[in-house]
Design a protein around this motif. Structure first.
Motif, PDB file in Angstrom:
ATOM      1  N   ASP A 174       0.830  -1.216   0.000  1.00 48.40           N
ATOM      2  CA  ASP A 174       0.000   0.000   0.000  1.00 48.40           C
ATOM      3  C   ASP A 174       0.861   1.261   0.000  1.00 48.40           C
ATOM      4  N   GLU A 175       1.926   1.225   0.774  1.00 54.25           N
ATOM      5  CA  GLU A 175       2.818   2.388   0.818  1.00 54.25           C
ATOM      6  C   GLU A 175       3.503   2.596  -0.536  1.00 54.25           C
ATOM      7  N   LEU A 176       3.893   1.481  -1.144  1.00 52.92           N
ATOM      8  CA  LEU A 176       4.539   1.580  -2.454  1.00 52.92           C
ATOM      9  C   LEU A 176       3.570   2.123  -3.505  1.00 52.92           C
ATOM     10  N   GLU A 177       2.332   1.644  -3.455  1.00 52.41           N
ATOM     11  CA  GLU A 177       1.326   2.142  -4.406  1.00 52.41           C
ATOM     12  C   GLU A 177       1.140   3.651  -4.249  1.00 52.41           C
ATOM     13  N   GLU A 178       1.182   4.113  -3.011  1.00 53.48           N
ATOM     14  CA  GLU A 178       1.027   5.553  -2.747  1.00 53.48           C
ATOM     15  C   GLU A 178       2.199   6.350  -3.365  1.00 53.48           C
ATOM     16  N   ILE A 179       3.410   5.835  -3.237  1.00 52.48           N
ATOM     17  CA  ILE A 179       4.561   6.528  -3.854  1.00 52.48           C
ATOM     18  C   ILE A 179       4.350   6.636  -5.364  1.00 52.48           C
ATOM     19  N   HIS A 180       3.993   5.508  -5.976  1.00 52.53           N
ATOM     20  CA  HIS A 180       3.846   5.474  -7.436  1.00 52.53           C
ATOM     21  C   HIS A 180       2.664   6.318  -7.903  1.00 52.53           C
ATOM     22  N   ARG A 181       1.616   6.260  -7.116  1.00 54.12           N
ATOM     23  CA  ARG A 181       0.435   7.047  -7.457  1.00 54.12           C
ATOM     24  C   ARG A 181       0.786   8.529  -7.503  1.00 54.12           C
ATOM     25  N   ARG A 182       1.554   8.962  -6.496  1.00 50.23           N
ATOM     26  CA  ARG A 182       1.896  10.376  -6.428  1.00 50.23           C
ATOM     27  C   ARG A 182       2.974  10.763  -7.427  1.00 50.23           C
ATOM     28  N   LYS A 183       4.089  10.070  -7.415  1.00 53.19           N
ATOM     29  CA  LYS A 183       5.225  10.580  -8.209  1.00 53.19           C
ATOM     30  C   LYS A 183       4.968  10.464  -9.709  1.00 53.19           C
ATOM     31  N   THR A 184       4.184   9.477 -10.115  1.00 53.67           N
ATOM     32  CA  THR A 184       3.947   9.281 -11.544  1.00 53.67           C
ATOM     33  C   THR A 184       2.463   9.336 -11.890  1.00 53.67           C
ATOM     34  N   GLY A 185       1.634   8.741 -11.035  1.00 54.86           N
ATOM     35  CA  GLY A 185       0.203   8.671 -11.334  1.00 54.86           C
ATOM     36  C   GLY A 185      -0.441  10.043 -11.441  1.00 54.86           C
ATOM     37  N   ASP A 186      -0.087  10.932 -10.547  1.00 55.99           N
ATOM     38  CA  ASP A 186      -0.805  12.208 -10.510  1.00 55.99           C
ATOM     39  C   ASP A 186      -0.665  13.014 -11.801  1.00 55.99           C
ATOM     40  N   LEU A 187       0.519  13.052 -12.375  1.00 53.47           N
ATOM     41  CA  LEU A 187       0.664  13.839 -13.609  1.00 53.47           C
ATOM     42  C   LEU A 187      -0.063  13.152 -14.775  1.00 53.47           C
ATOM     43  N   ILE A 188      -0.085  11.825 -14.757  1.00 49.55           N
ATOM     44  CA  ILE A 188      -0.807  11.095 -15.800  1.00 49.55           C
ATOM     45  C   ILE A 188      -2.319  11.320 -15.642  1.00 49.55           C
ATOM     46  N   MET A 189      -2.784  11.344 -14.396  1.00 52.79           N
ATOM     47  CA  MET A 189      -4.203  11.654 -14.166  1.00 52.79           C
ATOM     48  C   MET A 189      -4.519  13.075 -14.630  1.00 52.79           C
ATOM     49  N   TYR A 190      -3.623  13.974 -14.326  1.00 51.87           N
ATOM     50  CA  TYR A 190      -3.847  15.364 -14.731  1.00 51.87           C
ATOM     51  C   TYR A 190      -3.902  15.475 -16.267  1.00 51.87           C
ATOM     52  N   ALA A 191      -3.023  14.736 -16.932  1.00 49.68           N
ATOM     53  CA  ALA A 191      -2.995  14.778 -18.401  1.00 49.68           C
ATOM     54  C   ALA A 191      -4.360  14.363 -18.967  1.00 49.68           C
ATOM     55  N   VAL A 192      -4.935  13.323 -18.403  1.00 46.27           N
ATOM     56  CA  VAL A 192      -6.247  12.861 -18.871  1.00 46.27           C
ATOM     57  C   VAL A 192      -7.339  13.868 -18.482  1.00 46.27           C
ATOM     58  N   ARG A 193      -7.254  14.381 -17.270  1.00 39.68           N
ATOM     59  CA  ARG A 193      -8.247  15.379 -16.808  1.00 39.68           C
ATOM     60  C   ARG A 193      -8.296  16.590 -17.734  1.00 39.68           C
ATOM     61  N   VAL A 194      -7.120  17.084 -18.099  1.00 41.77           N
ATOM     62  CA  VAL A 194      -7.085  18.278 -18.953  1.00 41.77           C
ATOM     63  C   VAL A 194      -7.736  17.980 -20.304  1.00 41.77           C
ATOM     64  N   GLY A 195      -7.428  16.809 -20.855  1.00 38.79           N
ATOM     65  CA  GLY A 195      -8.062  16.426 -22.122  1.00 38.79           C
ATOM     66  C   GLY A 195      -9.574  16.437 -21.987  1.00 38.79           C
ATOM     67  N   ALA A 196     -10.063  15.940 -20.856  1.00 42.25           N
ATOM     68  CA  ALA A 196     -11.511  15.874 -20.620  1.00 42.25           C
ATOM     69  C   ALA A 196     -12.096  17.263 -20.372  1.00 42.25           C
ATOM     70  N   LEU A 197     -11.382  18.082 -19.608  1.00 44.66           N
ATOM     71  CA  LEU A 197     -11.889  19.427 -19.296  1.00 44.66           C
ATOM     72  C   LEU A 197     -11.963  20.295 -20.556  1.00 44.66           C
ATOM     73  N   VAL A 198     -10.954  20.169 -21.409  1.00 42.11           N
ATOM     74  CA  VAL A 198     -10.958  20.934 -22.661  1.00 42.11           C
ATOM     75  C   VAL A 198     -12.160  20.534 -23.514  1.00 42.11           C
ATOM     76  N   ALA A 199     -12.513  19.243 -23.444  1.00 41.24           N
ATOM     77  CA  ALA A 199     -13.647  18.761 -24.244  1.00 41.24           C
ATOM     78  C   ALA A 199     -14.996  18.982 -23.544  1.00 41.24           C
ATOM     79  N   GLY A 200     -14.969  19.592 -22.363  1.00 44.81           N
ATOM     80  CA  GLY A 200     -16.225  19.882 -21.660  1.00 44.81           C
ATOM     81  C   GLY A 200     -16.909  18.648 -21.088  1.00 44.81           C
ATOM     82  N   ALA A 201     -16.125  17.699 -20.578  1.00 47.10           N
ATOM     83  CA  ALA A 201     -16.687  16.444 -20.064  1.00 47.10           C
ATOM     84  C   ALA A 201     -17.593  16.659 -18.856  1.00 47.10           C
ATOM     85  N   SER A 202     -18.579  15.777 -18.718  1.00 46.04           N
ATOM     86  CA  SER A 202     -19.449  15.821 -17.532  1.00 46.04           C
ATOM     87  C   SER A 202     -18.699  15.226 -16.341  1.00 46.04           C
ATOM     88  N   GLU A 203     -19.200  15.491 -15.139  1.00 46.42           N
ATOM     89  CA  GLU A 203     -18.587  14.949 -13.913  1.00 46.42           C
ATOM     90  C   GLU A 203     -18.520  13.427 -13.959  1.00 46.42           C
TER      91      GLU A 203
END
Ligand code: IPE
Ligand code: IPE
Ligand code: MG
Ligand code: MG
Ligand code: MG
Length: 298
Positions: A174-203
């Motif tokens: 669990d601790e390892l997943e948290e490291i990976h989620r933060r150091k790499t996952g978060d920017l990848i999530m943000y990349a997808v979020r921005v694509g969705a926000l630009v396209a006006g995605a619903s919640e």
């Protein structure tokens, strides 16, 4: 070449061309600093994050070109993180993207400053892109605020701190997943979020895409850990064995290679399930990219 590889190559070239043109036109930046910024930015990464942004916008039926400047800003943030990650005080690596690391060419001080400058320039670009696209103010502000959230002290930097603090330690999965989620996952999530926000995605779509990108981000770092053990330096463009040298907390170190690969497959499967049966987006391209990431060798 598989469909996914062809799409990735084509879209990465599109991003590269845009990054090259826009950085060529940067004005008022000291020559040596601009050279150091462009050295790493144009060194030729895989451009996974900007490609994900563009593919997400397209999955929602909007022209990927609308997402291009936002995607470029995300690649600038990612490149800054790599320059700093390679510094002697951090992972102390000499090669990146098949070339000497930034500090090996420009010295530590300039590498630190080139990273700082890419990060701040990314915020400039996000704001400028939102203005040009005439996005609704609330969406524009969300995109900018979330860049700070996902890349900053609560997101990617949080992960980089955990990564350093857990060197030479035995930690739980669990601790390892948290490291990976933060150091790499978060920017990848943000990349997808921005694509969705630009396209006006619903919640609702946004929530499904977050599950997808969370799993994808985790899978991406598990494969990065695996390639640090069994990759070919010529292909990955950075040193093999860097994690073992620093006794980093990684999936192969904790679980061994076979179980790491199984975890990776589970992540990709869970990512797929989050979007494959939805009728409010076209999941084809995103699913192809997810499958491609499962098998990537660089
Ligand atoms: C490397 O990222 C660092 C991680 C967060 C795993 P990439 O594997 O995307 O590196 P480039 O951009 O292709 O060089
Ligand atoms: C890097 O993780 C994560 C960030 C740069 C935020 P790694 O240290 O494993 O990345 P590589 O292997 O050097 O690319
Ligand atoms: Mg690191
Ligand atoms: Mg590193
Ligand atoms: Mg690594």
């Amino acid at each position: 070449m598989s469909e996914a590889k062809a799409y990735l190559t084509r879209t990465a070239e599109f991003v590269h061309h845009e990054l090259s043109t826009l950085s060529e036109n940067w004005k008022g930046i000291p020559d040596r600093l601009k050279e150091a910024m462009r050295y790493s930015l144009l060194a030729g990464g895989k451009r996974i994050r900007p490609v994900l942004t563009i593919a997400t916008t397209e999955a929602l039926g909007v022209d990927g070109k609308c997402a291009l400047p936002f995607a470029c800003a995300i690649e600038m943030i990612h490149t800054y993180s790599l320059i700093h990650d390679d510094l002697p005080a951090m992972d102390d690596d000499d090669y990146r993207r098949g070339k000497l690391t930034n500090h090996k060419v420009y010295g530590e001080a300039m590498a630190i400053l080139a990273g700082d400058a890419l990060l701040t320039e990314a915020f400039h670009l996000l704001a400028q892109a939102a203005e040009k696209a005439e996005l609704p103010t609330s969406i524009a502000l969300t995109i900018i605020r979330e860049a700070a959230q996902y890349a900053g002290a609560r997101g990617m930097i949080n992960g980089q701190v955990l990564d350093i603090e857990n060197e030479q330690k035995i930690i739980t999965l669990d601790e390892l997943e948290e490291i990976h989620r933060r150091k790499t996952g978060d920017l990848i999530m943000y990349a997808v979020r921005v694509g969705a926000l630009v396209a006006g995605a619903s919640e609702e779509v946004l929530a499904a895409l977050m599950t997808f990108s969370y799993q994808l981000g985790l899978a991406f770092q598990i494969q990065d850990d695996i390639l640090d053990v069994i990759g070919d330096q010529e292909v990955i463009g950075k040193p093999v064995g860097s994690d073992e040298n620093k006794q980093k907390a990684t999936y192969p170190a904790l679980l061994g290679l076979d179980e790491s690969k199984q975890r990776l497959e589970i992540c990709i499967q869970t990512a797929r399930e989050a979007i494959e049966t939805r009728d409010d987006l076209d999941p084809t391209r995103l699913l192809e990219l997810a499958d491609y990431l499962l098998l990537r060798d660089r």
